[in-house]
Motif scaffolding. Structure first.
Motif, PDB file in Angstrom:
ATOM      1  N   SER A   3       7.588   6.387  -0.279  1.00  0.00           N
ATOM      2  CA  SER A   3       6.736   5.232  -0.526  1.00  0.00           C
ATOM      3  C   SER A   3       7.079   4.514  -1.825  1.00  0.00           C
ATOM      4  O   SER A   3       7.249   3.295  -1.848  1.00  0.00           O
ATOM      5  CB  SER A   3       5.263   5.636  -0.533  1.00  0.00           C
ATOM      6  OG  SER A   3       4.444   4.505  -0.653  1.00  0.00           O
TER       7      SER A   3
ATOM      8  N   ASP B 163       5.857   6.753   7.051  1.00  0.00           N
ATOM      9  CA  ASP B 163       5.256   7.748   7.937  1.00  0.00           C
ATOM     10  C   ASP B 163       6.210   8.916   8.175  1.00  0.00           C
ATOM     11  O   ASP B 163       5.783  10.051   8.343  1.00  0.00           O
ATOM     12  CB  ASP B 163       4.868   7.123   9.277  1.00  0.00           C
ATOM     13  CG  ASP B 163       3.627   6.270   9.175  1.00  0.00           C
ATOM     14  OD1 ASP B 163       2.908   6.371   8.161  1.00  0.00           O
ATOM     15  OD2 ASP B 163       3.367   5.479  10.108  1.00  0.00           O
TER      16      ASP B 163
ATOM     17  N   TYR C  97       0.847  -1.193   0.000  1.00  0.00           N
ATOM     18  CA  TYR C  97       0.000   0.000   0.000  1.00  0.00           C
ATOM     19  C   TYR C  97       0.882   1.243   0.000  1.00  0.00           C
ATOM     20  O   TYR C  97       1.964   1.241   0.584  1.00  0.00           O
ATOM     21  CB  TYR C  97      -0.915  -0.008   1.225  1.00  0.00           C
ATOM     22  CG  TYR C  97      -1.679  -1.310   1.329  1.00  0.00           C
ATOM     23  CD1 TYR C  97      -2.838  -1.510   0.593  1.00  0.00           C
ATOM     24  CD2 TYR C  97      -1.201  -2.360   2.112  1.00  0.00           C
ATOM     25  CE1 TYR C  97      -3.518  -2.718   0.651  1.00  0.00           C
ATOM     26  CE2 TYR C  97      -1.881  -3.571   2.178  1.00  0.00           C
ATOM     27  CZ  TYR C  97      -3.028  -3.741   1.444  1.00  0.00           C
ATOM     28  OH  TYR C  97      -3.697  -4.940   1.495  1.00  0.00           O
TER      29      TYR C  97
ATOM     30  N   TYR D 263       0.339   4.169   1.441  1.00  0.00           N
ATOM     31  CA  TYR D 263       0.376   4.865   2.724  1.00  0.00           C
ATOM     32  C   TYR D 263       0.059   3.899   3.855  1.00  0.00           C
ATOM     33  O   TYR D 263      -0.726   2.966   3.693  1.00  0.00           O
ATOM     34  CB  TYR D 263      -0.634   6.019   2.734  1.00  0.00           C
ATOM     35  CG  TYR D 263      -0.367   7.030   1.645  1.00  0.00           C
ATOM     36  CD1 TYR D 263       0.743   7.864   1.711  1.00  0.00           C
ATOM     37  CD2 TYR D 263      -1.208   7.137   0.549  1.00  0.00           C
ATOM     38  CE1 TYR D 263       1.003   8.788   0.716  1.00  0.00           C
ATOM     39  CE2 TYR D 263      -0.960   8.061  -0.456  1.00  0.00           C
ATOM     40  CZ  TYR D 263       0.152   8.883  -0.368  1.00  0.00           C
ATOM     41  OH  TYR D 263       0.407   9.784  -1.358  1.00  0.00           O
ATOM     42  N   SER D 264       0.643   4.160   5.020  1.00  0.00           N
ATOM     43  CA  SER D 264       0.418   3.268   6.156  1.00  0.00           C
ATOM     44  C   SER D 264      -1.029   3.321   6.639  1.00  0.00           C
ATOM     45  O   SER D 264      -1.541   2.330   7.146  1.00  0.00           O
ATOM     46  CB  SER D 264       1.381   3.582   7.294  1.00  0.00           C
ATOM     47  OG  SER D 264       1.189   4.886   7.775  1.00  0.00           O
ATOM     48  N   SER D 265      -1.701   4.453   6.475  1.00  0.00           N
ATOM     49  CA  SER D 265      -3.104   4.538   6.897  1.00  0.00           C
ATOM     50  C   SER D 265      -3.961   3.552   6.115  1.00  0.00           C
ATOM     51  O   SER D 265      -4.865   2.919   6.673  1.00  0.00           O
ATOM     52  CB  SER D 265      -3.636   5.966   6.736  1.00  0.00           C
ATOM     53  OG  SER D 265      -3.466   6.412   5.400  1.00  0.00           O
ATOM     54  N   GLU D 266      -3.675   3.387   4.847  1.00  0.00           N
ATOM     55  CA  GLU D 266      -4.393   2.418   4.017  1.00  0.00           C
ATOM     56  C   GLU D 266      -4.093   0.990   4.488  1.00  0.00           C
ATOM     57  O   GLU D 266      -4.986   0.158   4.635  1.00  0.00           O
ATOM     58  CB  GLU D 266      -3.978   2.597   2.558  1.00  0.00           C
ATOM     59  CG  GLU D 266      -4.692   1.704   1.586  1.00  0.00           C
ATOM     60  CD  GLU D 266      -4.211   1.891   0.157  1.00  0.00           C
ATOM     61  OE1 GLU D 266      -4.904   1.371  -0.734  1.00  0.00           O
ATOM     62  OE2 GLU D 266      -3.169   2.527  -0.073  1.00  0.00           O
TER      63      GLU D 266
ATOM     64  N   ASN E 205       6.334   0.766   7.222  1.00  0.00           N
ATOM     65  CA  ASN E 205       5.355   1.796   7.564  1.00  0.00           C
ATOM     66  C   ASN E 205       6.002   2.973   8.280  1.00  0.00           C
ATOM     67  O   ASN E 205       5.623   4.122   8.055  1.00  0.00           O
ATOM     68  CB  ASN E 205       4.194   1.219   8.380  1.00  0.00           C
ATOM     69  CG  ASN E 205       4.645   0.506   9.628  1.00  0.00           C
ATOM     70  OD1 ASN E 205       5.578  -0.303   9.586  1.00  0.00           O
ATOM     71  ND2 ASN E 205       3.993   0.767  10.733  1.00  0.00           N
TER      72      ASN E 205
ATOM     73  N   MET F 123      -3.186   0.072   7.427  1.00  0.00           N
ATOM     74  CA  MET F 123      -3.764  -0.139   8.758  1.00  0.00           C
ATOM     75  C   MET F 123      -5.231  -0.569   8.675  1.00  0.00           C
ATOM     76  O   MET F 123      -5.705  -1.340   9.511  1.00  0.00           O
ATOM     77  CB  MET F 123      -3.635   1.128   9.613  1.00  0.00           C
ATOM     78  CG  MET F 123      -2.215   1.452  10.023  1.00  0.00           C
ATOM     79  SD  MET F 123      -1.466   0.190  11.046  1.00  0.00           S
ATOM     80  CE  MET F 123      -2.371   0.403  12.548  1.00  0.00           C
ATOM     81  N   ILE F 124      -5.949  -0.105   7.680  1.00  0.00           N
ATOM     82  CA  ILE F 124      -7.348  -0.512   7.498  1.00  0.00           C
ATOM     83  C   ILE F 124      -7.413  -2.011   7.215  1.00  0.00           C
ATOM     84  O   ILE F 124      -8.191  -2.743   7.830  1.00  0.00           O
ATOM     85  CB  ILE F 124      -8.005   0.298   6.361  1.00  0.00           C
ATOM     86  CG1 ILE F 124      -8.147   1.757   6.783  1.00  0.00           C
ATOM     87  CG2 ILE F 124      -9.359  -0.309   5.982  1.00  0.00           C
ATOM     88  CD1 ILE F 124      -8.550   2.694   5.672  1.00  0.00           C
TER      89      ILE F 124
END
Length: 142
Positions: free
Chosen positions: A47, A41, A12, A14-17, A37, A19-20
């Motif tokens: 990335s 971050d 992914y 981004y790490s937020s993606e 990640n 994490m989902i």
């Protein structure tokens, strides 16, 4: 004691993606871990250089985890909640990516790389996973 083997199940930007997806798998009691990640971050511009945030699951849970992740919609929607499709091949398998295409973005990237901090100027495009075509949508145009 048998050594546990983990297998890559997704990457992914981004790490937020990530994490989902991690949270969804953990809700099904599947052990997961993320790699790269913290690097991303620290500076999201890294990335593409490191290949994104990597999500791993235990090898014996791979097929169950893949089945769970396959049930999650991977389609991108625009600001009007309409499906974003590649104008070249009409597939909905597209991702939002960051790119360095002009002088301002390039100089911003160099400044962030040399002096640290977060990028101020970033260009966003969609990239088709089927044909590789890069494009903007009407809502993202400048």
């Amino acid at each position: 004691m048998e050594k546990e083997t983990f297998t890559l199940i997704g990457t992914y930007q981004y790490s937020s993606e990530a994490m989902i997806y991690k949270g969804r798998l953990e809700a099904e009691e599947i052990e997961v871990y993320l790699r790269d990640n913290n690097t991303i971050d620290t500076n999201p511009m890294y990335s593409n250089a490191v290949g994104g945030v990597k999500l791993f699951v235990k090898q014996q849970d791979f097929h169950k985890a893949k089945s769970i992740l396959d049930q999650i919609s991977k389609s991108s929607l625009d600001d009007d909640n309409k499906l974003i499709q590649c104008p070249n091949c009409n597939t909905a398998d597209v991702n939002l990516i960051t790119t360095i295409k002009d002088k301002k973005t390039f100089l911003g990237f160099i400044a962030v790389f040399l002096f640290g901090g977060l990028p101020l100027f970033v260009n966003y495009l969609y990239q088709c996973n089927s044909c590789g075509y890069q494009f903007e949508t009407k809502n993202r145009e400048k």
